[in-house]
Design an enzyme around this catalytic site. Structure first.
Site, PDB file in Angstrom:
ATOM      1  N   ASP A  82     -39.198 -25.187 -31.489  1.00 44.40           N
ATOM      2  CA  ASP A  82     -40.387 -25.977 -31.792  1.00 44.40           C
ATOM      3  C   ASP A  82     -41.623 -25.312 -31.184  1.00 44.40           C
ATOM      4  O   ASP A  82     -41.516 -24.528 -30.240  1.00 44.40           O
ATOM      5  CB  ASP A  82     -40.269 -27.384 -31.206  1.00 44.40           C
ATOM      6  CG  ASP A  82     -39.143 -28.172 -31.853  1.00 44.40           C
ATOM      7  OD1 ASP A  82     -38.753 -27.830 -32.980  1.00 44.40           O
ATOM      8  OD2 ASP A  82     -38.662 -29.124 -31.208  1.00 44.40           O
TER       9      ASP A  82
HETATM   10  N1  URA Z   1     -34.022 -28.768 -29.921  1.00 44.86           N
HETATM   11  C1  URA Z   1     -35.276 -29.251 -30.039  1.00 44.86           C
HETATM   12  O1  URA Z   1     -35.474 -30.463 -30.113  1.00 44.86           O
HETATM   13  N2  URA Z   1     -36.296 -28.386 -30.086  1.00 44.86           N
HETATM   14  C2  URA Z   1     -36.143 -27.045 -29.998  1.00 44.86           C
HETATM   15  O2  URA Z   1     -37.125 -26.312 -30.023  1.00 44.86           O
HETATM   16  C3  URA Z   1     -34.836 -26.554 -29.862  1.00 44.86           C
HETATM   17  C4  URA Z   1     -33.792 -27.428 -29.824  1.00 44.86           C
END
Ligand code: URA
Length: 225
Positions: A82
């Site tokens: 993310d």
């Molecule tokens: N899980 C998440 O919620 N975000 C990420 O970036 C990676 C795994």
């Protein structure tokens, strides 16, 4: 041929025969790529605030952190973090390996350091281990190891094989904890080196690549209990 201006390195004509070519340089003779067919494998310490995408019109992406020589060789992120998640991101132009590492059958283990709101308790550990029913799927067994637990905020290591959209955040949220920060410390056999600062990248060593290909990951157990 070099003196005659037939050789190019990274798009620039080079007429000096003593010019030193470096790993990753794009070398061409008469415009055709020379001796440059090897795959590239790069680990990036993704900082917060950049998208994991090949390109984006408005936001900066992880590709903006890589040099031209790698972009020309078309490395791409393997999976996604993310925008606000930091840590280890693998990039390669070896599509077959990328596909293998991400395939649902052979999904490699990933390890995250999470800071979450509220106090984590042993029932949270059991819930991660048993699988959590989310709106569209039930997560596979995941490891959760509580590092510190206070009423306001807790820290924990999470290990899971899957990589669905916002998965770690959704798993914590279903237990009533908001993820405040998320940092990936391991992807398959790779661990983020301490001397690789946010925004920095380096090529994998031969050993790292071999371990990744063998998939020496397996659940380490550091996130259990
Ligand atoms: N899980 C998440 O919620 N975000 C990420 O970036 C990676 C795994």
């Amino acid at each position: 041929m070099i003196r005659g201006g037939q050789a190019e390195v990274n798009g620039q004509t080079v007429r000096d025969g003593s010019f030193q070519v470096r790993e990753g340089d794009d070398v061409r003779l008469h415009g055709a790529s020379v001796g440059n067919h090897t795959y590239q494998y790069v680990m990036l310490h993704k900082p917060a605030g950049v998208l994991t995408a090949a390109s984006d019109r408005h936001a900066s992406t992880v590709m903006d952190l890589l040099p031209e020589s790698l972009l020309r060789r078309k490395v791409l992120p393997v999976g996604r973090l993310d925008k606000d998640t930091t840590g280890l991101l693998l990039l390669t132009n070896d599509g077959e390996l990328a596909h293998r590492l991400l395939s649902p059958k052979r999904h490699v283990w990933k390890r995250y350091l999470a800071v979450v709101s509220g106090r984590l308790i042993s029932e949270d550990v059991a819930a991660f281990e048993n699988g959590i029913a989310l709106s569209d799927f039930t997560s596979k067994p995941a490891g959760l190891r509580i590092l510190s637990a206070e009423a306001e905020e807790s820290r924990a290591l999470v290990e899971l094989r899957e990589g669905k959209f916002h998965q770690v955040k959704r798993m914590f949220l279903s237990r009533g904890h908001e993820v405040l920060t998320l940092h990936r410390v391991a992807f398959g056999a790779l661990t983020l080196p301490e001397d690789l600062s946010a925004g920095e990248w380096r090529e994998l060593t031969g050993e790292e690549l071999a371990a990744l290909k063998r998939d020496d990951s397996g659940q380490t157990g550091v996130a259990n209990g």
